[in-house]
Design an enzyme around this catalytic site. Sequence first.
Site, PDB file in Angstrom:
ATOM      1  N   TYR A 172       7.821  26.732 -36.318  1.00 26.15           N
ATOM      2  CA  TYR A 172       8.264  26.370 -34.967  1.00 26.15           C
ATOM      3  C   TYR A 172       9.222  25.187 -35.048  1.00 26.15           C
ATOM      4  O   TYR A 172       9.272  24.458 -36.050  1.00 26.15           O
ATOM      5  CB  TYR A 172       7.086  26.042 -34.054  1.00 26.15           C
ATOM      6  CG  TYR A 172       6.387  24.729 -34.352  1.00 26.15           C
ATOM      7  CD1 TYR A 172       6.800  23.538 -33.759  1.00 26.15           C
ATOM      8  CD2 TYR A 172       5.310  24.682 -35.235  1.00 26.15           C
ATOM      9  CE1 TYR A 172       6.151  22.342 -34.035  1.00 26.15           C
ATOM     10  CE2 TYR A 172       4.657  23.490 -35.511  1.00 26.15           C
ATOM     11  CZ  TYR A 172       5.084  22.321 -34.902  1.00 26.15           C
ATOM     12  OH  TYR A 172       4.447  21.136 -35.180  1.00 26.15           O
ATOM     13  N   CYS A 173       9.991  25.006 -33.968  1.00 20.02           N
ATOM     14  CA  CYS A 173      10.929  23.893 -33.931  1.00 20.02           C
ATOM     15  C   CYS A 173      11.012  23.341 -32.509  1.00 20.02           C
ATOM     16  O   CYS A 173       9.983  23.065 -31.899  1.00 20.02           O
ATOM     17  CB  CYS A 173      12.297  24.291 -34.487  1.00 20.02           C
ATOM     18  SG  CYS A 173      13.030  25.776 -33.726  1.00 20.02           S
ATOM     19  N   ARG A 174      12.225  23.213 -31.958  1.00 21.62           N
ATOM     20  CA  ARG A 174      12.405  22.502 -30.692  1.00 21.62           C
ATOM     21  C   ARG A 174      12.326  23.393 -29.466  1.00 21.62           C
ATOM     22  O   ARG A 174      12.269  22.879 -28.347  1.00 21.62           O
ATOM     23  CB  ARG A 174      13.767  21.793 -30.696  1.00 21.62           C
ATOM     24  CG  ARG A 174      13.869  20.700 -31.744  1.00 21.62           C
ATOM     25  CD  ARG A 174      15.305  20.290 -31.970  1.00 21.62           C
ATOM     26  NE  ARG A 174      15.388  19.211 -32.957  1.00 21.62           N
ATOM     27  CZ  ARG A 174      16.479  18.952 -33.672  1.00 21.62           C
ATOM     28  NH1 ARG A 174      17.565  19.702 -33.507  1.00 21.62           N
ATOM     29  NH2 ARG A 174      16.476  17.956 -34.528  1.00 21.62           N
TER      30      ARG A 174
END
Length: 249
Positions: free
Chosen positions: A178-180
């Site tokens: 996952y990221c932003r």
Amino acid sequence: MEHDSLARARLYEQLARMGKVVVHPRRIELLDLLCQAERSVEALAQATGMKITTTSAHLQVMRHARLVETRRDGTRIFYRAASEEVCEFLSALNAVAHARLTEVDHTLRSFGAGAAATERVNRDELLARVEAGDVVVLDVRPAVEYSAGHLPGARSVPLERLEACLEELDPGVEIVAYCRGPLCLLAPEAVALLRSRGRRARCLEDGFPEWRRAGYPVAVGSGTANECDAPSHLHRGCDPRRPSLAERQ
């Protein structure tokens, strides 16, 4: 009627102050970074590739609109998003752009994010699998963003360090990156790399900001093996500071 018209004009004038922020792509980028973690002007300039003077000028416009706040630490000025509502505003802008502008999806696909983004894990499924201990969760954002807040049980492996850690991740366990958020390319790029190496990998359905705003559990700090690392049977001590393959050659 004339008084009401004047009052409405003044109200819209105040709303337009925020419009001055989102009218410039660099300011949107800065706001996106600040919704992940507090940063100094110098760190923001480095992250965006802008000059410090240019970065500072954009930040002043954002501060005038009261979308960001500051604190001083010695001679350094640190910026942060003014409130959670500011980040919700940015998330809404992202959602509308994704829904109404076909160019957004085309851009994502042009960067190779389309195929990797087709299979995504929803929050409830991921939370249940984390609690069951049958998944490795990777936070592929920069370490400063991980320290400011992350999913419990997630390992901090910034995208540029992923290949160096790859051999130490159990090939028999699925990886969720996952990221932003849904318009961020870090997690799709991580998943594309993992799949190219024969690993089972998917992205979270959105990103950390959406996870936090939905009220799911959040951990903060750089973490220890007991707090924030994946269970020991799922990996073998991957160190995100370990040099990449290119650096070792």
